[in-house]
Design an enzyme around this catalytic site. Sequence first.
Site, PDB file in Angstrom:
ATOM      1  N   ASP A 224       0.861  -1.184   0.000  1.00 40.07           N
ATOM      2  CA  ASP A 224       0.000   0.000   0.000  1.00 40.07           C
ATOM      3  C   ASP A 224       0.899   1.236   0.000  1.00 40.07           C
ATOM      4  OD1 ASP A 224      -2.200   1.768   0.328  1.00 40.07           O
ATOM      5  OD2 ASP A 224      -3.333   0.223   1.360  1.00 40.07           O
ATOM      6  N   HIS A 247       2.135   2.013  -3.191  1.00 41.36           N
ATOM      7  CA  HIS A 247       1.170   2.926  -3.800  1.00 41.36           C
ATOM      8  C   HIS A 247       1.635   4.375  -3.769  1.00 41.36           C
ATOM      9  CE1 HIS A 247      -2.364  -0.184  -3.362  1.00 41.36           C
ATOM     10  NE2 HIS A 247      -1.327  -0.650  -4.036  1.00 41.36           N
TER      11      HIS A 247
END
Length: 402
Positions: A224, A247
Site C-alpha cells: 500500500d 502505492h
Amino acid sequence: MLLLISLLLCLLHYSHGGAYNVMYYGAKGDGKTDDTKVCDHNEHIAFEEAWQELCNDVGPKSRLTIPLGKTFLVGPINYQGPCKSPSIHVRILGTIIAPDNPSSWSSCETGAWLMFSDVNNLIVDGGGTIDGRGSAWWTKSITEEPKCIIPPTALHFENCNGLRLRQLNHRDSPRNHIGLSRCSNSTLSNLDIAAPANSPNTDGIDVSLSTYIHIHDSVIKTGDDCIALINGSSQINITSINCGPGHGISIGSLGINGEYDIVEGIYVRNCNFTGTQNGARIKTWQGGNGYARDITFEQITLHNVNNPILIDQYYCPSGNNCPTKESAVKISDISYKFFQGTSSSRTAINFDCSNKVACSGISLDQINITSTVTGEATIARCNNAYGASSSTEPNTSTCLLH
Ligand SMILES: *[C@@H]1O[C@H](CO)[C@@H](O)[C@H](O)[C@H]1NC(C)=O
Ligand SMILES: *[C@@H]1O[C@H](CO)[C@@H](O)[C@H](O)[C@H]1NC(C)=O
Ligand SMILES: *[C@@H]1O[C@H](CO)[C@@H](O)[C@H](O)[C@H]1NC(C)=O
Ligand SMILES: *[C@@H]1O[C@H](CO)[C@@H](O)[C@H](O)[C@H]1NC(C)=O
Ligand SMILES: *[C@@H]1O[C@H](CO)[C@@H](O)[C@H](O)[C@H]1NC(C)=O
Ligand SMILES: *[C@@H]1O[C@H](CO)[C@@H](O)[C@H](O)[C@H]1NC(C)=O
C-alpha cells in the site's frame, strides 16, 4: 535449577546504571516461547516488566537492550509513559516477532502490536528486525474468528515528542508498519520496510495529528502507500526515500464520511518511485471538508509508475459506493518541480479536482515524464484545476485553468 535462576532474575529486577536487558527478565529469545509471558507465575511479564523498570528509572539516560542473535516472540504490548528519565533508549539488536496466528493474539485494544504511548525523547534503534508475520492476516482464509477484527499496526507511537526511530528493519506487518499520531519534533530515518506488493493495507509509515516530523533515507517496499500523511499532518519533511513496490507517497485519504480534515506544510524531496501504483498522490473522498495546502514534491525520479502525478478528489476504492456529494476538501498551493522518468500509463499527470471546489495554485516546473511504451507520448488531464506550468512534459499549460 534453570527455572529457579530465571525466577530469581525475574525478581531481582536487574539494572546496571540505567542499562536493562530483556534477558534479565527471563525472556528466552528462542522464537517459540512467548516472551511477554515468561514470568507469568509471578505476574511478571518479561518485556513488560523490563519496560516498567526502564520507564521508572530516573536516568539521565535509561536503556533497554533486546540482544543480537535471538528472536523474541511477543504479544501485543502497550509501552506506556510518561517515563521518569528524560531520555529512553530501546536498542533492538535482535529480532522481535509477533504471534503468527491471528486467533492467538491475546488482545487488540490499542489497535497495535507494539505501542508506545506518552513517551518523550524516545530513541528506538539498533539494526534489528521487527517482524509482524502478517501473512495469515492478509489472506481471507482465516477460519477461526480472530479476536481482532481489524489487523493491527505493527509499531505505533501515540503522543510523542522528540522520537528518533532509526536503523531498523520492519517486515510483514498485519496492517500499517509504523504509525505516528499526536507526535511532534520527531525523526524517522534509515528504516528498511518490506512486505509483499500484494499484501493489503500494509502502509509503510502513516502520520496523523503530528507536526515537525522528518522522515529520511529509508527504503520502503510494500503493498500500500509507502508513506501516507493523513489528517492533522503539518510541517512534515520527507527526503531521500526509495519507494516501490507500493502505492506511492500519499496525502490522504482525506474527508471520508464528511470529515473535516487538514494537511499542510508538506515537503517531499529527492525520492525514487520504482514500479509503484502512484508517485506523488493527493486523495480525497467526495463530501469532505477542510483542506490540503502548501505541499511540494521535488527532485522525484520515476521508473515505470502508473500514476506519477495524481490529485484524485473522487477517491473511491473498489467495494465502496460513492454517490455525488456537494462538498470537498479544498486543495491549494501544490508545487511539483524536477520530476523525471517513466510512466507505465499514458496519463502521467492527472488533476481530477472536485467539480464543486476547484484546486487552486497548482504549479509545475521542470517535469519530464515519458511513457514506457516506445513511441507513445504521455498526456495530462485536468478537471477544475487552476494553476500554471513551465517546462512540463506532458504539457499541462492548456489543461490547467488560469
Ligand atoms: C526536539 O527533539 C530533540 C531530540 O530529538 C531535542 O533535543 C530538542 O530539544 C527538541 N526540540 C523541541 C522544540 O522540543
Ligand atoms: C523541513 O525542511 C525545511 C527546508 O529545508 C526546513 O526549513 C525545515 O526546518 C524542515 N522541517 C523539518 C520538520 O524537518
Ligand atoms: C482533523 O484534525 C484536526 C486538528 O488537526 C481536528 O480539529 C479535526 O477534528 C480532525 N478531524 C477528524 C475527523 O478527526
Ligand atoms: C534513486 O535511484 C538512483 C539510481 O538508482 C540512486 O542513485 C539514488 O541514490 C536513489 N535515491 C535514493 C533517495 O535512494
Ligand atoms: C525527456 O526525457 C527523455 C528521456 O530521458 C529525453 O529523451 C528528452 O530529451 C527529455 N526532454 C527534455 C525536454 O528534457
Ligand atoms: C505547451 O503548450 C503551450 C500552449 O500550446 C505552448 O505555448 C508551450 O510552448 C508548450 N510547452 C512545451 C514545453 O512544449
